[in-house]
Design a protein around this motif. Sequence first.
Motif, PDB file in Angstrom:
ATOM      1  N   ARG A   6       3.004  11.692   7.051  1.00 49.35           N
ATOM      2  CA  ARG A   6       2.324  11.690   8.355  1.00 49.35           C
ATOM      3  C   ARG A   6       3.348  11.165   9.359  1.00 49.35           C
ATOM      4  N   SER A   9       3.314   7.502  10.679  1.00 48.74           N
ATOM      5  CA  SER A   9       3.381   6.384   9.716  1.00 48.74           C
ATOM      6  C   SER A   9       4.798   5.808   9.689  1.00 48.74           C
ATOM      7  N   SER A  10       4.898   4.477   9.815  1.00 45.54           N
ATOM      8  CA  SER A  10       6.230   3.881   9.848  1.00 45.54           C
ATOM      9  C   SER A  10       6.961   4.057   8.511  1.00 45.54           C
ATOM     10  N   ASN A  11       6.230   3.981   7.402  1.00 47.46           N
ATOM     11  CA  ASN A  11       6.899   4.189   6.110  1.00 47.46           C
ATOM     12  C   ASN A  11       7.413   5.627   5.981  1.00 47.46           C
ATOM     13  N   GLY A  33      -3.942  10.345   7.121  1.00 50.55           N
ATOM     14  CA  GLY A  33      -4.527  10.283   8.460  1.00 50.55           C
ATOM     15  C   GLY A  33      -5.508  11.432   8.651  1.00 50.55           C
ATOM     16  N   LEU A  38      -5.255  12.941   0.726  1.00 53.71           N
ATOM     17  CA  LEU A  38      -4.806  11.840  -0.137  1.00 53.71           C
ATOM     18  C   LEU A  38      -5.635  11.722  -1.418  1.00 53.71           C
ATOM     19  N   ARG A  51      -0.973   7.733  -1.410  1.00 53.36           N
ATOM     20  CA  ARG A  51      -0.284   7.242  -0.206  1.00 53.36           C
ATOM     21  C   ARG A  51       0.897   8.149   0.148  1.00 53.36           C
ATOM     22  N   VAL A  52       1.244   8.105   1.425  1.00 50.66           N
ATOM     23  CA  VAL A  52       2.457   8.786   1.878  1.00 50.66           C
ATOM     24  C   VAL A  52       3.469   7.734   2.311  1.00 50.66           C
ATOM     25  N   PRO A  53       4.777   8.028   2.248  1.00 46.17           N
ATOM     26  CA  PRO A  53       5.406   9.293   1.876  1.00 46.17           C
ATOM     27  C   PRO A  53       5.425   9.535   0.360  1.00 46.17           C
ATOM     28  N   GLU A  64       6.884   5.392  -2.903  1.00 47.38           N
ATOM     29  CA  GLU A  64       7.410   4.114  -2.392  1.00 47.38           C
ATOM     30  C   GLU A  64       8.620   4.446  -1.515  1.00 47.38           C
ATOM     31  N   SER A  65       8.456   4.195  -0.218  1.00 44.24           N
ATOM     32  CA  SER A  65       9.471   4.659   0.737  1.00 44.24           C
ATOM     33  C   SER A  65      10.882   4.144   0.432  1.00 44.24           C
ATOM     34  N   GLN A 100      11.213  -5.457   4.038  1.00 46.36           N
ATOM     35  CA  GLN A 100       9.859  -5.251   3.516  1.00 46.36           C
ATOM     36  C   GLN A 100       9.067  -6.557   3.428  1.00 46.36           C
ATOM     37  N   ALA A 213      -6.093   4.481   8.914  1.00 40.01           N
ATOM     38  CA  ALA A 213      -4.797   5.177   8.923  1.00 40.01           C
ATOM     39  C   ALA A 213      -4.851   6.463   9.736  1.00 40.01           C
TER      40      ALA A 213
HETATM   41  N1  LIG Z   1       4.687   0.595   0.075  1.00 43.03           N
HETATM   42  C1  LIG Z   1       4.367   1.977   0.354  1.00 43.03           C
HETATM   43  C2  LIG Z   1       3.243   2.022   1.383  1.00 43.03           C
HETATM   44  C3  LIG Z   1       2.662   3.416   1.503  1.00 43.03           C
HETATM   45  C4  LIG Z   1       1.510   3.401   2.502  1.00 43.03           C
HETATM   46  O1  LIG Z   1       0.689   2.455   2.558  1.00 43.03           O
HETATM   47  N2  LIG Z   1       1.437   4.463   3.280  1.00 43.03           N
HETATM   48  C5  LIG Z   1       0.419   4.542   4.317  1.00 43.03           C
HETATM   49  C6  LIG Z   1       1.072   5.063   5.609  1.00 43.03           C
HETATM   50  S1  LIG Z   1       2.249   3.882   6.230  1.00 43.03           S
HETATM   51  C7  LIG Z   1      -0.647   5.538   3.910  1.00 43.03           C
HETATM   52  O2  LIG Z   1      -0.444   6.388   3.064  1.00 43.03           O
HETATM   53  N3  LIG Z   1      -1.805   5.412   4.553  1.00 43.03           N
HETATM   54  C8  LIG Z   1      -2.870   6.353   4.432  1.00 43.03           C
HETATM   55  C9  LIG Z   1      -2.803   7.418   5.478  1.00 43.03           C
HETATM   56  O3  LIG Z   1      -1.766   7.601   6.123  1.00 43.03           O
HETATM   57  O4  LIG Z   1      -3.825   8.114   5.644  1.00 43.03           O
HETATM   58  C10 LIG Z   1       5.638   2.702   0.856  1.00 43.03           C
HETATM   59  O5  LIG Z   1       6.521   2.012   1.389  1.00 43.03           O
HETATM   60  O6  LIG Z   1       5.749   3.928   0.689  1.00 43.03           O
END
Ligand SMILES: N[C@@H](CCC(=O)N[C@@H](CS)C(=O)NCC(=O)O)C(=O)O
Length: 213
Positions: A6, A9-11, A33, A38, A51-53, A64-65, A100, A213
């Motif tokens: 997405r 998303s910062s990750n 989002g 998901l 989760r993404v990415p 895991e980014s 992190q 999200a």
């Molecule tokens: N620690 C994981 C965190 C992944 C995470 O929480 N991703 C969020 C976006 S930052 C997500 O998938 N949120 C659900 C969404 O976007 O709908 C990483 O760094 O990849």
Amino acid sequence: MRLHARRTSSNCQKVLWFLGELGLDYEFVPTGGDHGGLDDPAFRALNPNGRVPTWVDEHGAVWESHTLLRYLAAVHAKGRFWPEDPAARSRIERWMDWSQSGFDAAFMALFWGHWRTPEADRNERLNRMNAKRAAAALEVLDAELAGHDYVVGDALSLADIPIGALLYRYANLDVTEKLPGHVASWYARLVERPAFQEHVMLPFDELKGRLRA
Ligand SMILES: N[C@@H](CCC(=O)N[C@@H](CS)C(=O)NCC(=O)O)C(=O)O
């Protein structure tokens, strides 16, 4: 090769920016989002966390980014952004982990507690505390950046990506402190990079007051 992500998303931005630096061709699959997906069983089979990415290539899925950043560097840019020498590598990895568990943790708590929380529900005391924690972390980084142009040495490495990906939001949020001098100079260098402009310098208004999200 495909990336489920997405753009807000910062990750995901960490990975999108790095893929831009690598100049790789891949398929972008909007996921998470408003895009949803998901909870699809096929996606959960790739990433059980939903989760993404999430990245997929001929070797399977990677999530895991930060793991994904290291994976992409190892496969597509041998030795360039993530050296093989263990001591050199540790100098880069410590800043990825520091980001992190330190800066990222404080700043994202502030971003969610202030920007993403409706005004009436904000815990201002907690937000002030997280703003201070994030600013204190940047002072540590500032001392490091006094000696070179990028976080480790004079060229972009994986050490720059996780911290840098959050800095556009930090620099443009209404409750953060001014960037310390060396961090500001480093940020100005990032802003000149086309991949940073394309993937990180994106408006985040749509996230305001939005707790999911
Ligand atoms: N620690 C994981 C965190 C992944 C995470 O929480 N991703 C969020 C976006 S930052 C997500 O998938 N949120 C659900 C969404 O976007 O709908 C990483 O760094 O990849």
